[in-house]
Design an enzyme around this catalytic site. Structure first.
Site, PDB file in Angstrom:
ATOM      1  N   TYR A  73       0.835  -1.203   0.000  1.00  0.00           N
ATOM      2  CA  TYR A  73       0.000   0.000   0.000  1.00  0.00           C
ATOM      3  C   TYR A  73       0.870   1.254   0.000  1.00  0.00           C
ATOM      4  O   TYR A  73       0.574   2.226  -0.676  1.00  0.00           O
ATOM      5  CB  TYR A  73      -0.944   0.027   1.216  1.00  0.00           C
ATOM      6  CG  TYR A  73      -1.944   1.161   1.115  1.00  0.00           C
ATOM      7  CD1 TYR A  73      -3.153   0.975   0.453  1.00  0.00           C
ATOM      8  CD2 TYR A  73      -1.654   2.424   1.634  1.00  0.00           C
ATOM      9  CE1 TYR A  73      -4.055   2.014   0.309  1.00  0.00           C
ATOM     10  CE2 TYR A  73      -2.549   3.469   1.494  1.00  0.00           C
ATOM     11  CZ  TYR A  73      -3.752   3.266   0.834  1.00  0.00           C
ATOM     12  OH  TYR A  73      -4.635   4.296   0.687  1.00  0.00           O
ATOM     13  N   PHE A 125      -7.330  21.740 -24.193  1.00  0.00           N
ATOM     14  CA  PHE A 125      -7.643  20.323 -24.308  1.00  0.00           C
ATOM     15  C   PHE A 125      -8.873  20.062 -23.436  1.00  0.00           C
ATOM     16  O   PHE A 125      -9.023  20.687 -22.387  1.00  0.00           O
ATOM     17  CB  PHE A 125      -6.471  19.404 -23.926  1.00  0.00           C
ATOM     18  CG  PHE A 125      -6.834  17.968 -24.157  1.00  0.00           C
ATOM     19  CD1 PHE A 125      -6.951  17.478 -25.452  1.00  0.00           C
ATOM     20  CD2 PHE A 125      -7.186  17.134 -23.103  1.00  0.00           C
ATOM     21  CE1 PHE A 125      -7.382  16.173 -25.689  1.00  0.00           C
ATOM     22  CE2 PHE A 125      -7.612  15.825 -23.340  1.00  0.00           C
ATOM     23  CZ  PHE A 125      -7.710  15.350 -24.625  1.00  0.00           C
ATOM     24  N   THR A 126      -9.708  19.135 -23.860  1.00  0.00           N
ATOM     25  CA  THR A 126     -11.028  18.930 -23.241  1.00  0.00           C
ATOM     26  C   THR A 126     -10.972  18.783 -21.716  1.00  0.00           C
ATOM     27  O   THR A 126     -11.560  19.583 -20.982  1.00  0.00           O
ATOM     28  CB  THR A 126     -11.700  17.686 -23.858  1.00  0.00           C
ATOM     29  OG1 THR A 126     -10.787  16.585 -23.766  1.00  0.00           O
ATOM     30  CG2 THR A 126     -12.041  17.915 -25.332  1.00  0.00           C
ATOM     31  N   ASP A 216       1.797  20.586 -20.170  1.00  0.00           N
ATOM     32  CA  ASP A 216       1.085  19.329 -20.380  1.00  0.00           C
ATOM     33  C   ASP A 216       2.034  18.522 -21.253  1.00  0.00           C
ATOM     34  O   ASP A 216       2.093  18.712 -22.468  1.00  0.00           O
ATOM     35  CB  ASP A 216      -0.259  19.554 -21.066  1.00  0.00           C
ATOM     36  CG  ASP A 216      -0.970  18.230 -21.337  1.00  0.00           C
ATOM     37  OD1 ASP A 216      -0.297  17.174 -21.281  1.00  0.00           O
ATOM     38  OD2 ASP A 216      -2.169  18.238 -21.624  1.00  0.00           O
ATOM     39  N   LYS A 259       0.128   7.876 -23.350  1.00  0.00           N
ATOM     40  CA  LYS A 259       0.562   8.188 -24.718  1.00  0.00           C
ATOM     41  C   LYS A 259       2.055   7.863 -24.864  1.00  0.00           C
ATOM     42  O   LYS A 259       2.420   6.707 -24.996  1.00  0.00           O
ATOM     43  CB  LYS A 259       0.288   9.667 -25.030  1.00  0.00           C
ATOM     44  CG  LYS A 259      -1.196   9.972 -25.285  1.00  0.00           C
ATOM     45  CD  LYS A 259      -1.966  10.190 -24.030  1.00  0.00           C
ATOM     46  CE  LYS A 259      -3.345  10.729 -24.290  1.00  0.00           C
ATOM     47  NZ  LYS A 259      -4.157  10.756 -23.062  1.00  0.00           N
ATOM     48  N   ARG A 383     -13.121  15.660 -33.664  1.00  0.00           N
ATOM     49  CA  ARG A 383     -12.478  16.723 -32.889  1.00  0.00           C
ATOM     50  C   ARG A 383     -12.920  18.038 -33.513  1.00  0.00           C
ATOM     51  O   ARG A 383     -12.211  18.688 -34.246  1.00  0.00           O
ATOM     52  CB  ARG A 383     -10.950  16.614 -32.912  1.00  0.00           C
ATOM     53  CG  ARG A 383     -10.401  15.425 -32.171  1.00  0.00           C
ATOM     54  CD  ARG A 383     -10.181  15.647 -30.684  1.00  0.00           C
ATOM     55  NE  ARG A 383     -11.299  15.358 -29.834  1.00  0.00           N
ATOM     56  CZ  ARG A 383     -11.187  14.963 -28.560  1.00  0.00           C
ATOM     57  NH1 ARG A 383     -10.013  14.772 -28.016  1.00  0.00           N
ATOM     58  NH2 ARG A 383     -12.243  14.769 -27.815  1.00  0.00           N
ATOM     59  N   PHE A 450     -18.816  14.835 -26.075  1.00  0.00           N
ATOM     60  CA  PHE A 450     -18.417  14.007 -27.218  1.00  0.00           C
ATOM     61  C   PHE A 450     -18.322  12.532 -26.862  1.00  0.00           C
ATOM     62  O   PHE A 450     -18.492  11.675 -27.724  1.00  0.00           O
ATOM     63  CB  PHE A 450     -17.074  14.496 -27.788  1.00  0.00           C
ATOM     64  CG  PHE A 450     -15.973  14.543 -26.774  1.00  0.00           C
ATOM     65  CD1 PHE A 450     -15.805  15.649 -25.963  1.00  0.00           C
ATOM     66  CD2 PHE A 450     -15.109  13.470 -26.607  1.00  0.00           C
ATOM     67  CE1 PHE A 450     -14.798  15.691 -25.003  1.00  0.00           C
ATOM     68  CE2 PHE A 450     -14.093  13.497 -25.666  1.00  0.00           C
ATOM     69  CZ  PHE A 450     -13.946  14.608 -24.857  1.00  0.00           C
TER      70      PHE A 450
END
Ligand code: F0G
Length: 458
Positions: A73, A125-126, A216, A259, A383, A450
């Site tokens: 943990y 970005f969303t 980001d 990514k 998009r 979306f």
């Protein structure tokens, strides 16, 4: 660039079998999904270009790392491995693991943003913008104008327009701007990079005003590749050193490891500021888990640590972006309108130019994505106006300049023959583009619509 092909620096050890479908099966599947590719069953998809997020193939080394998971943990060995790799490769002082990128965005927004603050960024970005808004901030787009023009060949369409930023500073005051949110290879602009020259200028400008820069860094290796290929003075620098230079110009970062880092789940927040780190590591236990696992299993952190190092290998990134460019060049050769220059993680079709007879309010990119799926079982993503959502204050649709269909290429997953099949399918849809009709939205969820919206054909 060398005259040799970009062929993959790996060979295939295991395969995943795919279902081949008939036109009748695909028609039924897309109708049942409300013409939203997010609502398709993955089983019905032949080539899945919905996203490059969490869809990469892990290496044998990463899979071996999964077996070394220390599932304690607290204080897992894998956390310390990850911390060591993050410090070495990216140079940030403090690390907080999170279950994925938006987990980091949530914590960051809560510790950095006060009600009424302004967050400038190189295109929204969303999930990033939503967390800024939920924390009481307002996002302002300060990317250069060329980013909104799919035909502009500007080599660094991710650059920030410092004059636009300066206007915001003059209007609201620097105290209202806790940080500038800088994305590497700007997703919504078509995977377009920011230059080191621009980032250095931004650093000099923000230093004067005491404004932080938060990266980001989700697709930072791909951004570094474009700097190496296009920016003067970096042709002989390796990807790892360019990545490090980018990070060193900033104060912290959010990262979706799904990514670049070649894992199926994971992310983190990094901060150099001790006090903000203390606040963030307290908040992470509320939303994600203890600060040494942040919602991840030990094995996930191990795979991420190994994936980060693999992602910064020059041969890897050369083949990864090389495959995207291969597909893009095929589409350009067929006359299909795509965002140029070709981006790092996918091809973005300009749906306004592809379907000039469909008005933006009838969701051309949504309609095109559905059409491509029906044609070949290739799953892509809207998009455009659906992704852009509504203005939180007025309730009106945002009408983004870019109305795109994204063909996102997972890393190390598909072959050159798959790229050929994709290109042939798009080409045949393009030839009968005049028959394609727009859509009407028949169900609209409140957040990030979306993902779950449903449509019918006009
Ligand atoms: N930032 C960028 C630039 C992204 O592309 C994403 C995710 C996130 C943050 C959020 O990270 O998904 O791990 O929570 N993009 C995915 C995509 C969903 O398909 O482009 P996450």
């Amino acid at each position: 660039m060398s005259s040799r092909s970009w062929a993959e620096p790996y060979k295939i050890k295991m395969v995943e079998l795919l279902k081949m479908t008939t036109p009748k099966q695909r028609k039924k599947a897309i109708e049942e999904a409300g013409f939203n590719t997010f609502l398709l069953k993955s089983e019905d998809v032949y080539i899945d270009l919905l996203t490059d997020s969490g869809t990469s193939a892990m290496s044998d080394r990463q899979w071996a790392g999964m077996m070394l998971g220390d599932e304690a943990y607290a204080g897992s060995r894998n956390f310390y491995n990850l911390e060591r790799v993050v410090k070495k490769c990216y140079g940030y002082k403090h690390l907080i693991p999170t279950h994925q990128g938006r987990g980091a965005e949530n914590i960051l927004s809560q510790v950095m943003i006060k009600k009424g603050d302004i967050i400038p960024g190189n295109m929204y970005f969303t999930t990033t913008r939503l967390h800024q808004e939920l924390a009481g901030g307002t996002f302002y787009d300060v990317i250069i104008d060329e980013a909104h023009d799919s035909t502009s060949l500007h080599p660094f369409k991710g650059d920030i327009d410092i004059a636009k930023l300066d206007k915001l500073v003059k209007k609201f005051g620097a105290k209202k701007i806790p940080y500038v949110c800088v994305a590497t290879t700007v997703n919504m602009a078509g995977g377009q990079p920011i230059s080191l020259k621009n980032l250095k200028e931004l650093r000099a400008y923000t230093n004067k005003l005491g404004i932080k820069i938060i990266l980001d860094m989700t697709r930072i290796a791909e951004n570094a590749y474009f700097i190496q290929q296009r920016e003067k003075g970096y042709a002989n620098k390796n990807i790892a050193s360019i990545v490090r230079q980018i990070c060193d110009l900033t104060d912290g970062a959010t990262f979706s490891a799904k990514k670049d880092a070649l894992v199926n789940i994971g992310g983190f927040l990094t901060l150099n500021d001790d006090k903000k780190f203390e606040e963030a590591s307290n908040l992470v236990v509320v939303y994600e888990g203890l600060h040494t696992y942040g919602g991840l299993a030990g094995r996930d952190m191990e795979a991420m640590a190994i994936g980060i190092e693999e992602s910064l290998n020059d041969d890897h990134i050369n083949a990864r972006v090389g495959q995207v460019i291969y597909l893009g060049n095929k589409l350009i050769a067929s006359g299909v309108p795509i965002v140029q220059p070709i981006g790092g993680h996918g091809i973005f079709i300009d749906a306004k130019l592809f379907l000039p007879h469909v008005k933006q309010i009838n969701f051309p990119a949504q309609a095109l994505a559905a059409e491509i799926f029906e044609d070949s079982g290739v799953r892509t993503m809207e998009r455009g106006i659906v992704s852009a959502g509504r203005n939180a204050k007025t309730g009106d649709h945002y009408f983004p300049k870019l109305e795109l269909v994204r063909l996102t290429i997972p890393r190390r997953v598909y072959t050159q023959a798959h790229m050929d099949v994709i290109s042939e399918s798009i080409d045949s849809v393009y030839k009968r583009r005049n028959e394609i009709k727009g859509m009407e939205m028949i169900y609209e969820p409140t957040y990030l619509r979306f993902f779950q919206a449903r449509f019918k054909r006009l």
